[in-house]
Design a protein around this motif. Sequence first.
Motif, short mmCIF file in Angstrom:
data_model
loop_
_atom_site.label_atom_id
_atom_site.label_comp_id
_atom_site.label_asym_id
_atom_site.label_seq_id
_atom_site.Cartn_x
_atom_site.Cartn_y
_atom_site.Cartn_z
N ALA A 47 0.87 -1.18 0.00
CA ALA A 47 0.00 0.00 0.00
C ALA A 47 0.90 1.22 0.00
O ALA A 47 1.72 1.39 0.90
CB ALA A 47 -0.90 0.01 1.23
N CYS A 48 0.80 2.04 -1.06
CA CYS A 48 1.64 3.25 -1.16
C CYS A 48 1.08 4.13 -2.27
O CYS A 48 0.10 3.77 -2.91
CB CYS A 48 3.10 2.88 -1.45
N THR A 49 1.72 5.27 -2.49
CA THR A 49 1.26 6.11 -3.60
C THR A 49 1.69 5.48 -4.92
O THR A 49 2.73 4.82 -4.99
CB THR A 49 1.83 7.54 -3.53
N PRO A 50 0.90 5.67 -5.98
CA PRO A 50 1.28 5.07 -7.28
C PRO A 50 2.62 5.56 -7.79
O PRO A 50 3.39 4.78 -8.37
CB PRO A 50 0.14 5.48 -8.21
N SER A 51 2.94 6.83 -7.56
CA SER A 51 4.24 7.31 -8.08
C SER A 51 5.39 6.67 -7.31
O SER A 51 6.43 6.37 -7.89
CB SER A 51 4.32 8.83 -8.06
N TYR A 52 5.19 6.45 -6.02
CA TYR A 52 6.25 5.78 -5.26
C TYR A 52 6.43 4.34 -5.73
O TYR A 52 7.55 3.83 -5.84
CB TYR A 52 5.97 5.83 -3.75
N LEU A 53 5.31 3.68 -6.04
CA LEU A 53 5.40 2.29 -6.49
C LEU A 53 6.17 2.20 -7.82
O LEU A 53 6.94 1.26 -8.04
CB LEU A 53 4.00 1.68 -6.62
N LEU A 54 5.97 3.20 -8.68
CA LEU A 54 6.73 3.21 -9.93
C LEU A 54 8.22 3.43 -9.66
O LEU A 54 9.07 2.85 -10.34
CB LEU A 54 6.19 4.29 -10.88
#
Lengths: 129, 432
Positions: free
Chosen positions: B179-186
Amino acid sequence: MLIKQLSVFLENKPGTLEEALKILKQAGINIEALSLADTSEFGLLRVIVDDPDKAKAAMKAAGYTSSLNEVISAPLRQEVGSLSGIIQKISSAGINVEYMYASSSSTSGASMIIKTSDPARAMEIISML
Amino acid sequence: MIWNETKECMSRDEIANLQGKRLHSQISRVYHNVEFYRKKMQQLGIEPGDIQTIDDIVKLPFTTYEDLRDNYPYGLLAVPRTEIVRVQASSGTTGKPKLLCYTRKDIDIWSECVARAMTMAGLTRDDILQVGYGYGLFTGGLGAHYGAENLGAMVIPMSTGNTQKLITMMIDCEVTAIACTPSYLLHVAEALEAQGLVDKIKLKYAICGAEPWTDAMRDQIEKRLHIKAFDIYGLTEIMGPGVACDCEYRKGLHIYEDHFYPEIIHPETLEQLPHGELGELCITTLTKEGMPLIRYRTRDLTSLEYGKCDCGRTMARIQRFRGRSDDMLVIRGVNVFPSQVEHALLTVAGTTPNYFITVDRVNNNDTFDVAIEVEERFFSDEVRVLEKLRSDVEAAIHQVVGIKAKVKLVEPNTLPHSEGKTKHVEDKRKLV
């Protein structure tokens, strides 16, 4: 002696210096000494001119941010250690040199333009040399 | 799987009935316990008895973030302060934060909603979840954490800031969900690719939120990490993440209507709009005890779809967000208002010089640039004074907004000047 220097804020990109110099030219201002300080994003144009107030007014009218600052113009004899002597006197009095640059003219010879943390006192010290 | 089938699959009539009852008791509670709501209702000549069904909600006044600011910190409490077990906060439009207070029951309901969302994404108690949201005043970390514990999954509270450790633990602990922000996951995906470790991970699901993202970003995340990514929605004022989430059919974000009553209103006339129309999302917390919000204007522009979803759930679905009805920006998951930048400039420069904010997304990371016109008032012939001005402004923005901006000094009259309605912002991210 203490003189007025005009400082102008410029962005660090092509054409900005040319534009500023053009404004001074159109106002009939003669530049006697010039220094350009730069960072990666902006620059500071510092000039000694024949009519500082008129130059400031011209820059202001053209929309530039500028200021007039008091700097020291110290004549330099052409001999070993003359600059070193001046700087040593200033620093031993606890006065900081913010920046400096050289100037030379056919009439008055070479001199150093010095900006210090305390222009009046620095001037006093230099005069006693 | 459905976490709470009794609630998530109710018929429309059952939902409306439950919402009506809950609204009535919520309104009675705030009328008697919160002076702010009582005064507003009295001004409109309404009493709790006038609110019997959910359709009566249109008689009630709206609540805005200005109201939260004006009543900071405890002005909107509907219970004695001693009943509050937790506070969270999000940055306000100027200096002061918005403080939100939760009772034990509020935390339970929040955990219930997040568990529903995680179940919707496919998680079960067998999963191992890394929470890559910040822990602290921001609702992301603790919200996801409590929800996952409620679900029974194993939680690794990573928080933010150490991608390498996150990757090491993702592999070693055989993490199955994040669970995290989408930009961080990228960003994590890039790091995994660079180290040739994508094949080593056991990740199956990602629950991403806290910032706007596009289908293209979701596509990238899914393809590069070979996982399924879900969109979770929430806002601190209402609760935090878990107000709504999308299911595998991707027909919008199911909002948990038994706790949060959604309306779409016209942002100017403030009239409630018919189902399916585009307008501003407005949410009433039907069960919240600590700090209930009545008809809270989220400023998010969207529409709602009703009707049973292929997943079996009947909860209304929030459609794609179409922007904001105010000037708020979401940068790196943080809410940023131009007025906050103005406030920061004011504290450093004494007055507000002409400024311009540019937001962009470079390599999946948000950039936040602030250009300031150098005026004579704070101009200097010394480089270090100007550099100090620049770094002071950066520090002040960081302090007020909570994230770092890159500040640039520019010549006067080079930025767009106010013409009627001042335009101080350009968002180049094209997220809507």
